[in-house]
Design an enzyme around this catalytic site. Structure first.
Site, PDB file in Angstrom:
ATOM      1  N   ARG A  30      41.306  42.681  39.139  1.00 23.04           N
ATOM      2  CA  ARG A  30      40.185  41.866  38.639  1.00 23.04           C
ATOM      3  C   ARG A  30      40.237  41.848  37.115  1.00 23.04           C
ATOM      4  NH1 ARG A  30      36.898  42.022  43.272  1.00 23.04           N
ATOM      5  NH2 ARG A  30      36.049  40.028  42.651  1.00 23.04           N
ATOM      6  N   GLN A  49      42.565  35.876  36.859  1.00 23.19           N
ATOM      7  CA  GLN A  49      41.408  35.167  37.433  1.00 23.19           C
ATOM      8  C   GLN A  49      41.775  33.978  38.313  1.00 23.19           C
ATOM      9  OE1 GLN A  49      38.750  34.423  34.170  1.00 23.19           O
ATOM     10  NE2 GLN A  49      37.423  36.096  34.761  1.00 23.19           N
ATOM     11  N   ASP A  61      42.451  35.144  41.786  1.00 22.64           N
ATOM     12  CA  ASP A  61      41.477  36.068  42.352  1.00 22.64           C
ATOM     13  C   ASP A  61      40.770  35.455  43.565  1.00 22.64           C
ATOM     14  OD1 ASP A  61      39.488  37.846  42.896  1.00 22.64           O
ATOM     15  OD2 ASP A  61      38.736  37.985  40.843  1.00 22.64           O
ATOM     16  N   SER A 105      37.219  36.742  44.573  1.00 23.26           N
ATOM     17  CA  SER A 105      36.115  36.100  43.854  1.00 23.26           C
ATOM     18  C   SER A 105      35.889  34.679  44.334  1.00 23.26           C
ATOM     19  CB  SER A 105      36.396  36.057  42.342  1.00 23.26           C
ATOM     20  OG  SER A 105      36.309  37.340  41.813  1.00 23.26           O
ATOM     21  N   TYR A 124      34.553  48.003  39.434  1.00 20.16           N
ATOM     22  CA  TYR A 124      33.905  48.169  40.733  1.00 20.16           C
ATOM     23  C   TYR A 124      32.893  49.306  40.658  1.00 20.16           C
ATOM     24  CZ  TYR A 124      37.496  45.294  42.961  1.00 20.16           C
ATOM     25  OH  TYR A 124      38.301  44.264  43.342  1.00 20.16           O
TER      26      TYR A 124
HETATM   27  P1  NAD Z   1      32.102  44.107  45.215  1.00 20.99           P
HETATM   28  O1  NAD Z   1      32.262  43.044  46.242  1.00 20.99           O
HETATM   29  O2  NAD Z   1      33.010  45.281  45.227  1.00 20.99           O
HETATM   30  O3  NAD Z   1      30.582  44.657  45.318  1.00 20.99           O
HETATM   31  C1  NAD Z   1      29.479  43.780  45.223  1.00 20.99           C
HETATM   32  C2  NAD Z   1      28.413  44.396  44.351  1.00 20.99           C
HETATM   33  O4  NAD Z   1      27.796  45.485  45.047  1.00 20.99           O
HETATM   34  C3  NAD Z   1      28.913  44.977  43.038  1.00 20.99           C
HETATM   35  O5  NAD Z   1      28.245  44.346  41.967  1.00 20.99           O
HETATM   36  C4  NAD Z   1      28.595  46.464  43.141  1.00 20.99           C
HETATM   37  O6  NAD Z   1      28.224  47.027  41.899  1.00 20.99           O
HETATM   38  C5  NAD Z   1      27.429  46.448  44.100  1.00 20.99           C
HETATM   39  N1  NAD Z   1      27.134  47.740  44.767  1.00 20.99           N
HETATM   40  C6  NAD Z   1      27.996  48.677  45.240  1.00 20.99           C
HETATM   41  N2  NAD Z   1      27.320  49.724  45.778  1.00 20.99           N
HETATM   42  C7  NAD Z   1      25.988  49.418  45.663  1.00 20.99           C
HETATM   43  C8  NAD Z   1      24.796  50.082  46.050  1.00 20.99           C
HETATM   44  N3  NAD Z   1      24.800  51.273  46.653  1.00 20.99           N
HETATM   45  N4  NAD Z   1      23.609  49.471  45.758  1.00 20.99           N
HETATM   46  C9  NAD Z   1      23.580  48.267  45.143  1.00 20.99           C
HETATM   47  N5  NAD Z   1      24.678  47.599  44.747  1.00 20.99           N
HETATM   48  C10 NAD Z   1      25.862  48.170  45.007  1.00 20.99           C
HETATM   49  O7  NAD Z   1      32.091  43.514  43.768  1.00 20.99           O
HETATM   50  P2  NAD Z   1      32.747  42.158  43.249  1.00 20.99           P
HETATM   51  O8  NAD Z   1      31.751  41.088  43.383  1.00 20.99           O
HETATM   52  O9  NAD Z   1      34.060  41.975  43.881  1.00 20.99           O
HETATM   53  O10 NAD Z   1      32.936  42.471  41.712  1.00 20.99           O
HETATM   54  C11 NAD Z   1      33.379  43.759  41.274  1.00 20.99           C
HETATM   55  C12 NAD Z   1      33.547  43.783  39.784  1.00 20.99           C
HETATM   56  O11 NAD Z   1      34.688  43.068  39.406  1.00 20.99           O
HETATM   57  C13 NAD Z   1      32.402  43.180  38.995  1.00 20.99           C
HETATM   58  O12 NAD Z   1      32.237  43.975  37.855  1.00 20.99           O
HETATM   59  C14 NAD Z   1      32.918  41.860  38.579  1.00 20.99           C
HETATM   60  O13 NAD Z   1      32.283  41.370  37.411  1.00 20.99           O
HETATM   61  C15 NAD Z   1      34.342  42.229  38.336  1.00 20.99           C
HETATM   62  N6  NAD Z   1      35.212  41.084  38.357  1.00 20.99           N
HETATM   63  C16 NAD Z   1      35.968  40.841  37.247  1.00 20.99           C
HETATM   64  C17 NAD Z   1      36.819  39.747  37.224  1.00 20.99           C
HETATM   65  C18 NAD Z   1      37.667  39.455  36.024  1.00 20.99           C
HETATM   66  O14 NAD Z   1      38.600  38.734  36.138  1.00 20.99           O
HETATM   67  N7  NAD Z   1      37.411  39.998  34.884  1.00 20.99           N
HETATM   68  C19 NAD Z   1      36.912  38.929  38.316  1.00 20.99           C
HETATM   69  C20 NAD Z   1      36.127  39.223  39.431  1.00 20.99           C
HETATM   70  C21 NAD Z   1      35.278  40.317  39.435  1.00 20.99           C
END
Ligand code: NAD
Length: 377
Positions: free
Chosen positions: A124, A129, A132, A135, A230
C-alpha cells in the site's frame, strides 16, 4: 515473439466480475500482445463475447487450450490445483489469492513452476496505487454497503421537511474508516445521512471530518499502525473497552456498517449480540469484514438474518454487485501490474524480486515459494 495473455471465465458461482473489459484488451493489444479469452468471460457483467472480439481478443471455448500456451493468465479469483497443472512452466498468473489460507495451492504453483502474483499483497505505497486492487474493490464495497442499507431500511436517508412533519435523517455509524469505510461515509453523506465513524487509528480523524462525519473517540491507551499503515491487533482488554463504548454508539445508529480488518489475521469481533440487542427494530447492520471472520457476532458469510427486528447482512462479494465498474478498475489494476513487469522495448517479462512492488506480491517463482511473508510462515 508475441506474448500471449489468456483470461478464463470465473468459475465461482458468486463471482460476477470479469478480470478485464474490452477497454483493457484494446490497451494490451497496443503493446503487441496476443489476447485470448474464454467464451462467456463477461457474461455476468454483462459484456458479450463480441465486444471482446471487436477489441481484438480471440475467443476460445476450452480453457485447457488457453492455459497450454499462455505466458500470462489474468483472473479475479485464483485458479484451482487442476487448472494450475495445465499451465506452462514459467507462466505468470495474476489474481486475488489469499495465499496464507491456501498453502496447498501455493505448493501447486511452485511445483508447476508458475509465477503467482497475489493482488492482496501489492504494497500500500504511493507508487503501487495503480495496482492496488484491495483499495479499488474496497471502495466499491463501501459504496454498495450503503446503497444496500438504504434500499432495505424502513426510513429515508436525508432529513425531509414536509407539510406532514419533519422526517429525521438516518443515523449511520461506520466502524473502520479505511478505504471501504471512507467510501461508505462519503456515500451515506451524499444521501443526506448523519454519519459517525470510529477507527482505532487516530490519524483517520481528519479524513472522517473532511467528509462531513463525526469522529468518535474511545480511549484505548496505546494503539498503533504497522509501517504499511494497517491497524495493529488490539489486546483483549482493549477490545473489551472498545465494546463497552461501542454499545452506546450502536444504540443510536439506524445503520451500522463495519469494515474493520487487521492485515493477515482474523477480523476483530467488535459488535456483540448485546450491542445488537440495544439497536432499534428496523435497523440494518452490514458487515464488510464477513469474509475474513466478521466484526459482528452472528453474521456469517452469505447470510441475511433478522434478530429482534434488526437486519444483519453478511453478503459476500459486494464489489460484485457493481460488476461493470468493479471489473473496470480491477482490469486496470491488472494491466498496471503487467505494465510494471513487462519490458516493452525488449518484449519480455522481468520478475525482479528485489523490486519494492514485485518482491512483495510474487508468491511463487522458479519452482519456489519466494514471498518473505509466506517463507516466515
Ligand atoms: P483494512 O481493510 O485493513 O481495515 C479497515 C479499517 O479498519 C482500517 O482503517 C483499520 O484501522 C480499521 N480497524 C482495524 N481494527 C479495528 C478495530 N478494532 N476497531 C475499529 N477499526 C479497526 O484497511 P484498508 O482500508 O485496506 O487501509 C489500510 C491502510 O492502508 C490505511 O492506512 C490506508 O490509508 C492505507 N492505504 C494506503 C495506500 C497508499 O497507496 N498509500 C493505499 C491504500 C490504503
Amino acid at each position: 515473439m508475441e506474448m500471449k495473455l489468456f483470461i478464463p471465465r470465473e468459475t465461482d458461482p458468486d463471482e460476477t466480475r470479469a478480470a478485464v473489459l474490452p477497454q483493457h484488451v484494446r490497451q494490451l493489444k497496443d503493446w503487441g500482445w496476443e489476447i485470448q479469452i474464454e467464451s462467456g468471460l463477461g457474461e455476468r457483467v454483462p459484456v458479450p463475447d463480441s465486444a471482446y472480439e471487436e477489441a481484438g481478443a480471440a475467443l476460445i471455448s476450452h480453457r485447457r487450450e488457453g492455459y497450454a500456451s499462455a505466458d500470462v493468465i489474468f483472473r479475479v479469483r485464483v485458479s484451482d490445483k487442476e487448472e494450475v497443472a495445465l499451465m506452462k512452466p514459467g507462466a505468470l498468473h495474476i489474481s486475488f489469492f489469499d495465499p496464507f489460507r491456501q498453502p496447498d495451492l501455493v505448493d501447486s504453483f511452485a511445483q508447476a513452476r508458475v509465477t503467482a502474483i497475489s493482488m492482496e499483497l501489492i504494497p500500500r505505497i504511493t507508487v503501487a496505487q495503480k495496482m492496488d486492487a484491495l483499495s479499488s474493490q474496497a471502495s466499491l464495497a463501501g459504496y454498495v454497503a450503503v446503497i444496500l442499507a438504504a434500499e432495505r431500511i424502513n426510513r429515508v436517508f436525508p432529513m425531509m421537511m414536509t407539510p406532514a412533519g419533519t422526517l429525521a435523517a438516518v443515523r449511520v455509524l461506520v466502524i473502520g474508516a479505511g478505504v471501504a469505510g471512507l467510501q461508505a461515509i462519503a456515500t451515506a453523506r451524499r444521501l443526506g445521512a448523519r454519519v459517525e465513524a470510529y477507527d482505532v487509528r487516530p490519524e483517520v480523524e481528519e479524513q472522517v471530518k473532511s467528509l462531513g462525519a463525526r469522529f468518535l473517540k474511545i480511549d484505548l491507551g496505546q494503539v498503533g499502525s504497522t509501517p504499511d499503515g494497517y491497524a495493529k491487533q488490539l489486546t483483549e482488554e482493549q477490545l473489551q473497552r472498545q465494546r463497552e463504548a461501542m454499545k452506546r454508539f450502536c444504540s443510536h445508529a439506524d445503520v451500522l456498517i463495519t469494515t474493520a480488518q487487521v492485515f493477515g489475521r482474523r477480523a476483530p469481533l467488535i459488535v456483540t449480540e448485546e450491542m445488537l440487542l440495544a439497536m432499534r427494530p428496523g435497523s440494518i447492520v452490514v458487515d464488510l469484514a464477513v469474509e475474513s471472520g466478521g466484526n459482528v457476532e452472528g453474521i456469517r458469510p452469505g447470510s441475511e438474518v433478522e434478530k429482534n427486528g434488526v437486519l444483519l447482512l453478511g453478503l459476500r462479494n459486494l464489489p460484485g454487485r457493481v460488476p461493470y465498474h468493479a471489473s473496470q478498475v480491477y482490469g486496470s489494476n491488472l494491466s498496471a501490474m503487467l505494465g510494471h513487469l513487462y519490458d516493452r522495448e525488449k518484449g519480455h517479462l522481468r520478475i525482479d524480486l528485489q523490486d519494492q512492488i514485485t518482491g512483495r506480491c510474487v508468491v511463487t517463482h522458479g519452482g519456489q515459494v519466494v514471498n518473505p511473508l509466506l517463507k516466515e510462515g
